[in-house]
Design a protein around this motif. Sequence first.
Motif, PDB file in Angstrom:
ATOM      1  N   PHE A   1     105.991 -18.967  28.259  1.00  0.00           N
ATOM      2  CA  PHE A   1     104.715 -18.266  28.130  1.00  0.00           C
ATOM      3  C   PHE A   1     104.336 -18.100  26.665  1.00  0.00           C
ATOM      4  O   PHE A   1     103.197 -18.339  26.260  1.00  0.00           O
ATOM      5  N   SER A   2     105.285 -17.665  25.861  1.00  0.00           N
ATOM      6  CA  SER A   2     104.991 -17.430  24.458  1.00  0.00           C
ATOM      7  C   SER A   2     104.528 -18.705  23.762  1.00  0.00           C
ATOM      8  O   SER A   2     103.610 -18.696  22.942  1.00  0.00           O
ATOM      9  N   LEU A   3     105.167 -19.809  24.120  1.00  0.00           N
ATOM     10  CA  LEU A   3     104.771 -21.075  23.504  1.00  0.00           C
ATOM     11  C   LEU A   3     103.344 -21.469  23.893  1.00  0.00           C
ATOM     12  O   LEU A   3     102.597 -22.023  23.086  1.00  0.00           O
ATOM     13  N   VAL A   4     102.984 -21.178  25.124  1.00  0.00           N
ATOM     14  CA  VAL A   4     101.606 -21.449  25.560  1.00  0.00           C
ATOM     15  C   VAL A   4     100.657 -20.483  24.851  1.00  0.00           C
ATOM     16  O   VAL A   4      99.615 -20.871  24.327  1.00  0.00           O
TER      17      VAL A   4
ATOM     18  N   PRO B   1      99.935 -25.132  15.817  1.00  0.00           N
ATOM     19  CA  PRO B   1      99.894 -24.122  14.742  1.00  0.00           C
ATOM     20  C   PRO B   1     101.135 -24.251  13.854  1.00  0.00           C
ATOM     21  O   PRO B   1     101.994 -25.098  14.118  1.00  0.00           O
ATOM     22  N   GLU B   2     101.227 -23.368  12.876  1.00  0.00           N
ATOM     23  CA  GLU B   2     102.380 -23.432  11.979  1.00  0.00           C
ATOM     24  C   GLU B   2     103.655 -22.979  12.679  1.00  0.00           C
ATOM     25  O   GLU B   2     103.655 -21.977  13.395  1.00  0.00           O
ATOM     26  N   ILE B   3     104.708 -23.719  12.397  1.00  0.00           N
ATOM     27  CA  ILE B   3     105.978 -23.478  13.082  1.00  0.00           C
ATOM     28  C   ILE B   3     106.558 -22.101  12.736  1.00  0.00           C
ATOM     29  O   ILE B   3     107.358 -21.540  13.491  1.00  0.00           O
ATOM     30  N   ARG B   4     106.148 -21.534  11.614  1.00  0.00           N
ATOM     31  CA  ARG B   4     106.691 -20.222  11.209  1.00  0.00           C
ATOM     32  C   ARG B   4     106.284 -19.092  12.153  1.00  0.00           C
ATOM     33  O   ARG B   4     106.815 -18.005  12.125  1.00  0.00           O
ATOM     34  N   LEU B   5     105.294 -19.393  12.998  1.00  0.00           N
ATOM     35  CA  LEU B   5     104.876 -18.383  13.972  1.00  0.00           C
ATOM     36  C   LEU B   5     105.891 -18.232  15.109  1.00  0.00           C
ATOM     37  O   LEU B   5     105.805 -17.281  15.880  1.00  0.00           O
ATOM     38  N   LEU B   6     106.816 -19.164  15.190  1.00  0.00           N
ATOM     39  CA  LEU B   6     107.786 -19.124  16.284  1.00  0.00           C
ATOM     40  C   LEU B   6     109.040 -18.371  15.868  1.00  0.00           C
ATOM     41  O   LEU B   6     109.512 -18.487  14.745  1.00  0.00           O
ATOM     42  N   SER B   7     109.568 -17.626  16.836  1.00  0.00           N
ATOM     43  CA  SER B   7     110.854 -16.961  16.607  1.00  0.00           C
ATOM     44  C   SER B   7     111.962 -18.011  16.795  1.00  0.00           C
ATOM     45  O   SER B   7     111.686 -19.097  17.335  1.00  0.00           O
TER      46      SER B   7
END
Lengths: 201, 332, 278
Positions: B75-78, B103-109
């Motif tokens: 869900f978070s990835l979507v 988007p920028e990868i830094r937004l991901l945990s």
Amino acid sequence: MGLAEQQKALARLYTDTDLREQFLIEPVNVGKEIGLNEDEAKKLSEVSKDELTFFSESLVWKRLNEVTKLLPLVRKAVGKDFEKMFFEFSATYNPTGVKKHLEDTIAFCSYLEKRVEGDWIFDLIRFEKAFLEFNGLNRKCLVRCFSFDLRKAIENLSNDENVDSIEKKCWCGIWLRLGKKGKAKFYRIFIPSVLFLRHLR
Amino acid sequence: MDWLIENPLANMYGPLFLMVYAVLIIFLIAFHKIRLKSLDWTAKMPTPHIPQNPDPYEIAYLRGGENEVARSVVFSLVHKGFLIHTKDFIVKQEFFQKAETLPEIRLLSPIEKKVFSSVFHSSKTAEEIFKDGGVTSAIYTYCYDYEQKLQNEKLLMPPEIEGVAQRNASIAAVVILLFGCFKLFAAIAHGRFNVIFLIIMAIVAMIVLFVSTKLPRLSHRGRAYLEELQTAFSKLNIKPPSKAVRTNELPQPAYAGVDPTLLMVGVFGVSILSGTSYDYFPQTFQRASTHESGAVSGCGSSSSYGSSSCSSGGGCSSGGGCGGGCGGGCGG
Amino acid sequence: MKFDLLPKLGVGLGFREPFRADVFLNQDKIDFLEITADHYIDTTKEKERELDLLKRHFTLIPHGINLSLGSAEGIDELYLERLARLIETIEPPYFSEHICFTKAGGISIGHLSPLPFTREAVDVISRNIETVRTKISVPLILENITYMMRFPDTEMNEADFVSKIVLENDCGLLLDVTNLYINSVNQKYDWREYLEKLPLERVVQIHFVGGHKHKELLIDSHSHKTPDEIWEVTKEVMKRAPVKSAILERDENFPPFDELLKELETAREIGRMFKRWD
């Protein structure tokens, strides 16, 4: 004038528009009705008419504000007439107690049911009223039957969209409180064909 | 050995013995169930405080294990725009695949990064997410850490309680079986072979004993904590993909760095997305899931009824504050 | 009552259900919460759970709205019992109510209604406070309200009225600086002169928030950001009074929670400036 008499009179004047308007025209005569002698009535009539009216009207606006919060979908469905009808209703009923806004809203729903045109709105009023009765009055079980499938209407109203045609479909809503912690559950059962259950926390 | 087959119990009329046996079974199961409740000493522990920076994935793990974490990560990835949900009408399947513009990868945990890079190099169906090589495999080490942490905090049923519960269940089972076998032996010794009801009763008793007295996954403390989390966070609103995602900005500080929508999914499960622009989520995973969400679906799952209706009841008296306002709409 | 013995609570928020989650996500920025007592009296299981949860995470100050301390016919005993039970559950350092009446002759007015500034009204309040104290031993602080109506039989001004009530009954003062400012504009007096007459040593807590303008009148709608004029009053009060706590009392038109936190921080800074708290 004794404070007790003054407060009783004020409480009536604040909450009864017709009485207030009459009092402002004929304070002595109307004063007698509300337990004031001539001097007391004259004294009270020295209160600024504008101030008295402003304060009294603000009480109704406050009630309307609270009722609108508790009936968000009905408010959208009924539209501008909602306020007009509430002002009419407020002249006939004054709630009391710690749950006054809830009781005000439930009573207003009963008032609306008798006056609203458009059958699905009638069902919507009963639907929101049922939630309020169940949650606010801590009911253990509540069953209500409806003639229209309100799901689309609710989705449209929640998204501030126009409500198109609403399908006629008989169904029953069952509100239950289960277990020691009284967890709320909501079930929809369509009649007569398909059993359809949804859970509501 | 005569006393084994010549005693009041062995000589008891068959149907009467079955009744006595049924009473014994019910008593043992009920006793065992009551004992189970008292075994969970975590009920005496205070519930942990609601954290200021809750980890939605840890909460999802508490609520329903690794499958719930998997759903939340997807869900978070979507939600963050890294994956999109598509439907292939020809093969009649739904997929999650990489978005065209990322988007920028830094937004991901870290957990999201791991899943995104190791799983979604190709599109995946919802079923594949739960299979080997899917999301559940990718998040294994994270889930292991959550398991340890939650065990340490006694939010999951402590293994020692499980051990005691199993021992008690075994003792009850042995008593039931011995009783049944004793009567079976006595019946056969007396030349009576109509023992099928006795055998069926014993088998059913075993099944009922082990099913009904199975310990829940969460300890009492864990259940209380989850309920409190759900109470605390039930008023968060489901938001559509935020502007922050599209402009690569970090989330608002007021949410303590936590995405409120993801937090809702962690606390209540994907069923909370029903009636929102993510309505396909609960439906997609319902068809695919092999593990049931442990949470009761939240208010949002009935948001087709208007979340305000859902919440207004509970908050029916919370609209106005101290009433200091003059009605707000004075003449307006 | 030694008000200097009451704890310094800092800056908090009037708790409203719509931002419950935000409150938990920002615990370190909210020193305490004020709860509306009526919301937890004779209430649902859900609200009871909410109260339990709030109690475990914050100091709670119950704020009454229906005790009707100014009612000449006396206190509603049943309501008082329920309020007392609630306060016993919460164990607050103090609780608050208003200098007003909300019911008379069996009619619930539905709002905080002003009293005439007379000796009789002071005596009525004193009698009612005495009744309250038979059931509730937790210290009481009293709040000033806004008023549109002025009564012809006034014997004193508002500041003297409030002062007499507070001093004669050994109560603390919940000085609503927004209400003070609004009254000063609507009733055309100088709020600084008002402050001169108050027993400022009894100010325990303040309320602040923004309202709106309706024609020439200011309305205490609790619906907008605290404006500069009210921050000015706040500074003056914090400078002169040993304020222990401050509450942002936003009821309507909720902005993003960040904005409420900014207002709390402004109040906190003002308090720090005058060494009211750390």
